[in-house]
Design a protein around this motif. Structure first.
Motif, PDB file in Angstrom:
ATOM      1  N   ASP A  88       0.755  24.970 103.697  1.00 51.33           N
ATOM      2  CA  ASP A  88       0.415  25.935 104.750  1.00 51.33           C
ATOM      3  C   ASP A  88      -0.637  26.944 104.316  1.00 51.33           C
ATOM      4  O   ASP A  88      -1.023  27.813 105.095  1.00 51.33           O
TER       5      ASP A  88
ATOM      6  N   ARG B  75      -4.690  29.920  99.682  1.00 49.59           N
ATOM      7  CA  ARG B  75      -5.396  30.549 100.806  1.00 49.59           C
ATOM      8  C   ARG B  75      -6.842  30.918 100.438  1.00 49.59           C
ATOM      9  O   ARG B  75      -7.185  32.085 100.314  1.00 49.59           O
TER      10      ARG B  75
ATOM     11  N   ASP C 243      -5.627  27.651 113.642  1.00 52.78           N
ATOM     12  CA  ASP C 243      -4.231  27.958 113.954  1.00 52.78           C
ATOM     13  C   ASP C 243      -4.073  29.381 114.477  1.00 52.78           C
ATOM     14  O   ASP C 243      -3.409  29.614 115.481  1.00 52.78           O
TER      15      ASP C 243
ATOM     16  N   ASN D  10       5.183  30.087 108.570  1.00 54.42           N
ATOM     17  CA  ASN D  10       4.685  29.141 107.566  1.00 54.42           C
ATOM     18  C   ASN D  10       5.827  28.623 106.712  1.00 54.42           C
ATOM     19  O   ASN D  10       6.835  29.259 106.572  1.00 54.42           O
TER      20      ASN D  10
ATOM     21  N   ILE E 225     -12.079  20.386 104.958  1.00 48.36           N
ATOM     22  CA  ILE E 225     -11.104  21.380 105.425  1.00 48.36           C
ATOM     23  C   ILE E 225     -10.672  21.030 106.847  1.00 48.36           C
ATOM     24  O   ILE E 225     -11.502  20.947 107.756  1.00 48.36           O
ATOM     25  N   GLU E 226      -9.393  20.823 107.036  1.00 45.40           N
ATOM     26  CA  GLU E 226      -8.864  20.377 108.330  1.00 45.40           C
ATOM     27  C   GLU E 226      -8.408  21.516 109.228  1.00 45.40           C
ATOM     28  O   GLU E 226      -8.481  21.423 110.449  1.00 45.40           O
ATOM     29  N   LYS E 227      -7.902  22.598 108.626  1.00 44.89           N
ATOM     30  CA  LYS E 227      -7.371  23.719 109.419  1.00 44.89           C
ATOM     31  C   LYS E 227      -7.776  25.037 108.768  1.00 44.89           C
ATOM     32  O   LYS E 227      -7.841  25.139 107.539  1.00 44.89           O
ATOM     33  N   VAL E 228      -7.998  26.055 109.583  1.00 46.25           N
ATOM     34  CA  VAL E 228      -8.330  27.384 109.077  1.00 46.25           C
ATOM     35  C   VAL E 228      -7.670  28.450 109.958  1.00 46.25           C
ATOM     36  O   VAL E 228      -7.248  28.176 111.084  1.00 46.25           O
TER      37      VAL E 228
ATOM     38  N   PRO F  17     -12.948  22.112 111.792  1.00 41.07           N
ATOM     39  CA  PRO F  17     -11.538  22.344 111.453  1.00 41.07           C
ATOM     40  C   PRO F  17     -10.805  22.920 112.669  1.00 41.07           C
ATOM     41  O   PRO F  17     -11.384  23.657 113.457  1.00 41.07           O
TER      42      PRO F  17
ATOM     43  N   LYS G  91      -9.068  22.387  96.984  1.00 43.76           N
ATOM     44  CA  LYS G  91      -7.869  22.282  97.821  1.00 43.76           C
ATOM     45  C   LYS G  91      -6.649  22.892  97.154  1.00 43.76           C
ATOM     46  O   LYS G  91      -5.656  23.200  97.826  1.00 43.76           O
TER      47      LYS G  91
ATOM     48  N   GLU H  98      -3.688  27.373 104.281  1.00 45.68           N
ATOM     49  CA  GLU H  98      -5.015  26.992 104.765  1.00 45.68           C
ATOM     50  C   GLU H  98      -6.015  28.124 104.562  1.00 45.68           C
ATOM     51  O   GLU H  98      -5.641  29.297 104.470  1.00 45.68           O
TER      52      GLU H  98
END
Length: 290
Positions: A48, A104, A171, A290, A138-141, A168, A100, A50
């Motif tokens: 989580d 954060r 969320d 999270n 990067i898939e999510k930010v 990305p 990765k 991200e």
């Protein structure tokens, strides 16, 4: 005399070492990260964690969120990572390190021309988001934006399909002192743009456009709206009226939306992103669920 000089040198060295230990994350987070990896020291990174992407406002710069990232990294909440400078021609200058395994990673997106119009900023921001997905995987930010940076993000959100494969997913979005309905401020706290139970009395051009495109905002986007009030009768943080900031509630009415009001001298527009109480609220928001 020589003894005094020696003592002074020792004191300076000790102060330097103390500053380095206390704020080692200020300049050396990426370096420290790779040292930890080389020594096989385990990290507390979770799925989580991200990246947090920061966007400055009108006339902002790399310094806008500099102290924020220093404070967050000093408390081990997040890690200073990349800085992306987007040129007016769309080219991007990158500095820093991303991995990765970072906790954060904090990524600052800056614009070569910080005084341009919102649609230009949104286009430039789309270039940065594309790079984060394409070059860094990067898939999510999560997004944290100050002032006009909040409008930049919403413009990007509504005009560029960030759910498409080349961006990305976002969320959570935190707006800090964002003038969602113009920048009219008066000393008595009353403006033609004040809110009523059904919306603003008067709508700015940007507000109208955001309302017309509100269906482009995914309903699962979580929003935190940070609002400042100097408590001096103006009902503003200086440049941004409280009701202008609060107008976001109508734009994000389909979202998980919350507001946080800060008052007093440190609720001034340019101090909000340097306010440690604001830091805590954003941290709480980003850590929730999270």
């Amino acid at each position: 005399m020589k003894k005094k000089r020696r003592i002074m040198i020792i004191v300076i060295v000790l102060i330097g070492l103390l500053l380095f230990v206390s704020f080692r994350t200020t300049m050396f987070d990426p370096l420290g990260f790779h040292v930890k990896q080389a020594l096989n020291i385990s990290s507390s990174v979770s799925a989580d964690d991200e990246p947090i992407v920061f966007i400055h406002g009108f006339d902002g710069s790399n310094w806008t969120f500099f102290t924020t990232t220093v404070r967050y990294s000093a408390t081990n909440f997040a890690t200073r990572s990349l800085t992306l400078l987007v040129r007016e021609n769309g080219d991007i200058e990158v500095s820093g390190v991303y991995d990765k395994g970072m906790k954060r990673p904090m990524i600052r997106v800056n614009f070569e021309n910080p005084r341009s119009i919102i649609p230009n900023n949104a286009t430039w921001f789309s270039k940065a988001m594309d790079m984060l997905k394409t070059d860094y995987g990067i898939e999510k930010v999560d997004i944290v934006a100050h002032s006009y940076g909040g409008l930049t993000f919403v413009n990007f959100l509504q005009k560029y399909n960030y759910q498409a494969d080349n961006y990305p997913k976002v969320d959570k979005f935190t707006a800090i002192g964002t003038p969602f309905n113009g920048s009219a401020v008066s000393s008595d706290g009353k403006t033609p743009y004040d809110l009523t139970p059904t919306g603003p009395k008067k709508e700015s051009a940007y507000f109208k456009e955001m309302m017309e495109r509100k269906d482009k905002i995914p309903s699962n986007l979580q929003v935190l709206n940070i609002i400042g009030d100097l408590d001096d009768g103006s009902r503003s943080d200086g440049p941004v009226a409280v009701d202008s900031a609060k107008s976001a509630a109508f734009i994000f009415s389909n979202n998980a939306y919350q507001e946080a009001m800060f008052t007093g001298r440190f609720a001034q527009h340019s101090w909000l992103h340097a306010n440690v109480s604001v830091d805590r609220k954003i941290k709480q928001f980003l850590e929730a669920n999270n």
